[in-house]
Scaffold this active site. Structure first.
Site: not given
Length: 342
Positions: A60, A206, A209-211
């Site tokens: 990251y 996640s 769902g990634r937002g």
């Protein structure tokens, strides 16, 4: 604010908060890096709220997220948290390579310890599986790092059931990190049962769902041009139109229950069992507080089944990742007998 309970992750003795904090988006992939001072305040707020499993990776940034976490843990906070980081994705001259050879494993660990400013990492994951190196060889080196006190527990991320079994035979695996949410459920077939059979904890990344399960299609309007979600198959127009129905149904049920859609989606993950720890990421304290609220949302078996029907396998359109990003589906490694140490 909801009390954050503690859970046992795996069967080797690691205890963590029932919900962790994914730190990736603070530094990478979801738009430009956020100011260090704001992110350190958020991390401190998380710790004070009882969320103690902090998840990062050397990839990251690369490296900047570990440095950020290291800064946040100064002044006596190290002993209050469980630090999880990862190795395995090497970046050199802008090129990405998956590596699991012993020399690299050791060098990556030493470098992470320095950046984090810690003597040992609580949970050290192989971020992606190197399909050129037998998993026994990679885990053999991790076992040495455990014996030396540099890491306490070993984890795998995006590993197949066969890879998990082979790894666990060399040294107990404490946790497997995988994508698990209402709309990413392929792991339920093979990987979750394997983890449970072997007494391995499950860390769900996640989980929102990634937002998408927080804000639906309008999420796309908020993303900066650098945000890698813009290229994800599920967010492409031809799939998004179809997938928005999932969000609408989750949202309707959330309204009836008096919670937010993200709290409902997270509560679903929590209801999978006491061996599961979701690690939603955020860069905003108000979103963090909302995520903690998911711990007090209770679902009946009927509600859980209904939620699952909204996002069954044949309902979600689009793959989890764009082509070229390895997942557990490509994670089998050669037999140990084929390995010639260099």
């Amino acid at each position: 604010m909801a009390q954050v309970r503690r859970i046992k992750l795996g069967s080797q003795g690691l205890e963590v908060s029932a919900q962790g904090l994914g730190c990736m988006g603070m530094s990478a992939f979801y738009g430009p890096p956020k100011p260090d001072s704001d992110m350190i305040s958020l991390i401190h707020h998380a710790i004070n709220s009882g969320v103690t499993l902090l998840d990062t990776s050397d990839y990251y940034g690369p490296y900047t997220n570990e440095i950020l976490l290291g800064k946040a843990l100064r002044d006596g906070l190290r002993d209050k948290v469980e630090v999880a980081t990862k190795f395995g994705i090497s970046v050199k001259d802008g090129k990405r390579e998956i590596r699991g050879d012993p020399q690299y494993v050791r060098a990556a660990c030493e470098a992470s310890l320095k950046r984090l400013g810690v003597d040992s990492v609580d949970l050290y994951y192989q971020h992606r599986i190197d399909t050129k190196v037998p998993i026994e060889v990679t885990v053999g080196e991790l076992k040495k790092l455990v014996e030396e006190g540099k890491i306490k527990y070993i984890g795998l991320s995006e590993a197949s059931a066969a890879t998990i079994r082979r790894a666990h035979a060399v040294h107990p695996i404490t946790a497997v990190q995988l994508e698990w949410s209402l709309w990413s459920r392929d792991v339920e077939e093979d990987i979750i049962p394997t983890c449970r059979e072997l007494g391995i904890g499950i860390v769900a990344y996640s989980p929102l769902g990634r937002g998408f399960l927080s804000s639906g299609p309008k999420l796309l309007d908020e993303l900066t041009k650098e945000d890698f979600r813009k290229n994800q198959p599920r967010f492409q127009p031809e799939n998004l139109e179809h997938n928005k129905t999932i969000f609408e149904r989750v949202n309707e049920m959330a309204e009836r229950k008096g919670c937010t859609p993200s709290q409902l989606a997270l509560a679903w993950v929590h209801h999978q069992g006491n061996d599961v720890c979701p690690i939603p990421g955020t860069t905003k304290i108000e979103n963090f507080n909302q995520n903690i609220g998911a711990l007090s949302v209770k679902l009946t078996p009927e509600e859980k089944a209904k939620l699952e029907s909204f996002a069954s396998k044949d309902v979600v359109k689009g793959e989890r990742y764009a082509t070229g990003i390895p997942t557990y589906k490509q994670s089998d490694t050669p037999p140990l007998s084929s390995w010639k140490a260099t």
